[in-house]
Design a protein around this motif. Structure first.
Motif, PDB file in Angstrom:
ATOM      1  N   SER A 216       0.855  -1.195   0.000  1.00 61.03           N
ATOM      2  CA  SER A 216       0.000   0.000   0.000  1.00 61.03           C
ATOM      3  C   SER A 216       0.888   1.240   0.000  1.00 61.03           C
ATOM      4  N   ASN A 217       0.597   2.132  -0.895  1.00 64.06           N
ATOM      5  CA  ASN A 217      -0.480   2.208  -1.844  1.00 64.06           C
ATOM      6  C   ASN A 217      -0.085   1.891  -3.278  1.00 64.06           C
TER       7      ASN A 217
ATOM      8  N   GLU B  78      -2.103  -0.323  -5.848  1.00 65.17           N
ATOM      9  CA  GLU B  78      -3.418   0.084  -6.350  1.00 65.17           C
ATOM     10  C   GLU B  78      -3.305   1.417  -7.090  1.00 65.17           C
ATOM     11  N   SER B  79      -2.074   1.793  -7.442  1.00 65.58           N
ATOM     12  CA  SER B  79      -1.887   3.148  -7.964  1.00 65.58           C
ATOM     13  C   SER B  79      -2.561   3.354  -9.321  1.00 65.58           C
TER      14      SER B  79
ATOM     15  N   THR C  57      -5.918   4.866  -8.516  1.00 64.03           N
ATOM     16  CA  THR C  57      -5.906   6.275  -8.125  1.00 64.03           C
ATOM     17  C   THR C  57      -5.592   7.146  -9.337  1.00 64.03           C
TER      18      THR C  57
ATOM     19  N   ILE D  39      -0.933  10.395  -6.009  1.00 63.77           N
ATOM     20  CA  ILE D  39      -0.428   9.812  -4.753  1.00 63.77           C
ATOM     21  C   ILE D  39       1.094   9.798  -4.767  1.00 63.77           C
TER      22      ILE D  39
END
Ligand code: AMP
Length: 349
Positions: free
Chosen positions: A223-224, A227-228, A231, A238
């Protein structure tokens, strides 16, 4: 560090019929207890609170036979464990939180406790990787940063606190004066193969003074950064971070297996030359680029949490063993084999 001779002396006082395995309830302990049960070896789980006991009792097939409550990770009752004929199994939480006390612990530790020193010190780890002939990311002095780099604190805190920097100025503003390592940021696919080295027989894939098994492969969910893409699609900028929150299975292209096994073998042979070998589990943290070149950025010289995906075996362990075999069970199996051969001294320090 306590001497190997002293540990062998402690071991010689053990009643081998009453041998048990002990570890801290954390990291890979469910798998270790579950595997020991399958191999018929009693287990002790070290807990820091009764709330933790409830968590482990929620998984009865993988709960230890006995709990001992301790003050904290630094309060492992080494002498009491030795008095109970226990072998201590080191995992990531023990290595990270038990501190230097583990080096002098008067209880046999499964594997070679020298390897913990080589794992803890990133510079020594790179020396080991180089001695094994592994390709590694470049290590840069902060004032020489000329490409994206990942900055790492000492120890294995599951990627927490890592950051990417692009220039000496950015490094100075974020990490100036801190004891960190600056590694070139590698691009490619992550693959973390889980090996088991046994010095007890030379059957199978020969390595060092024994043989090597490749039981499974994982990669981590961090994380993160993992999952970028979401986003990014959502238009939310991020800063990438690398905190490990879990693991997912990986199966490699079959034509790469030879490379993996060779890297595993070279790692065991370098360990043999540098500090007397690594009986038991270890893992190489690899990134494979588009030219199918492997780069290793870390060695874990003990059981890794990625093996938790495979309590009943993996798409590789089933080709090594004709029965469900987790890394935890493999450890317990080795203890039984060594006990039978009267060679426990070869797999502990
Ligand atoms: P580590 O604590 O070294 O296992 O690193 C945690 C995570 O950071 C890894 O699982 C990778 O996703 C990432 N990482 C570490 N080193 C590098 C590197 N040199 N290049 C790219 N990613 C890295």
């Amino acid at each position: 560090m306590i001497t190997k001779e002293r540990i062998l002396e402690v071991l010689s006082g053990y009643d081998s019929d009453r041998l048990c395995l002990a570890t801290v309830c954390s990291h890979t302990s469910l798998q270790i207890f579950h595997g020991a049960k399958a191999e018929g070896i009693p287990t002790i789980g070290l807990i820091t609170s009764q709330a933790q006991r409830a968590i482990y009792e929620a998984f009865p097939s993988a709960a230890p036979d006995e709990f001992i409550e301790v003050d904290g990770p630094k309060g492992i009752p080494y002498q009491e464990l030795a008095d109970r004929n226990a072998l201590l199994i080191p995992h990531g939480s023990i290595v990270e939180y038990a501190g230097r006390g583990l080096e002098d612990a008067p209880v046999p530790v499964l594997g070679n406790r020298q390897s913990l020193i080589w794992e803890r010190d990133r510079r020594k780890m790179f020396e080991w990787m180089k001695a094994a002939g592994l390709q590694t990311p470049a290590i840069l002095a902060p004032d020489k940063i000329d490409r994206p780099c990942v900055v790492k604190h000492p120890g294995a805190k599951g990627g927490r606190g890592y950051a990417i920097v692009h220039s000496p100025e950015e490094f100075e503003s974020k990490f100036g004066g801190q004891d960190v390592m600056v590694q070139e940021y590698l691009t490619g696919v992550r693959a973390y193969p889980h090996f088991f080295y046994s010095p007890l027989s030379k059957e199978g894939y020969r390595a060092a003074n024994g043989h090597l098994e490749m039981l499974s492969v994982d990669r981590r969910l961090e994380s993160n950064v993992d999952e970028s893409y979401r986003t990014q699609m959502a238009g939310v900028p991020i800063k990438p971070s690398f905190t490990v929150v879990g693991n997912e299975p990986v199966v490699m292209r079959e034509s790469l297996l030879g490379d993996l096994l060779e890297m595993g073998r070279n790692t065991t042979e370098a360990a043999e030359r540098l500090f007397g070998g690594i009986p038991g589990p270890f893992c190489l943290e690899l990134i494979v680029d588009e030219n199918l070149q492997f780069y290793c950025f870390e060695i874990s010289a003990r059981i890794v949490a990625g093996t938790n995906i495979y309590p009943e075996g993996s798409p590789y362990s089933c080709y090594v063993f004709g029965e469900p075999m987790s890394m935890g069970r493999r450890l317990a199996r080795e203890v039984n084999v060594a006990r039978e051969m009267n060679k426990l001294g070869k797999i502990v320090y």
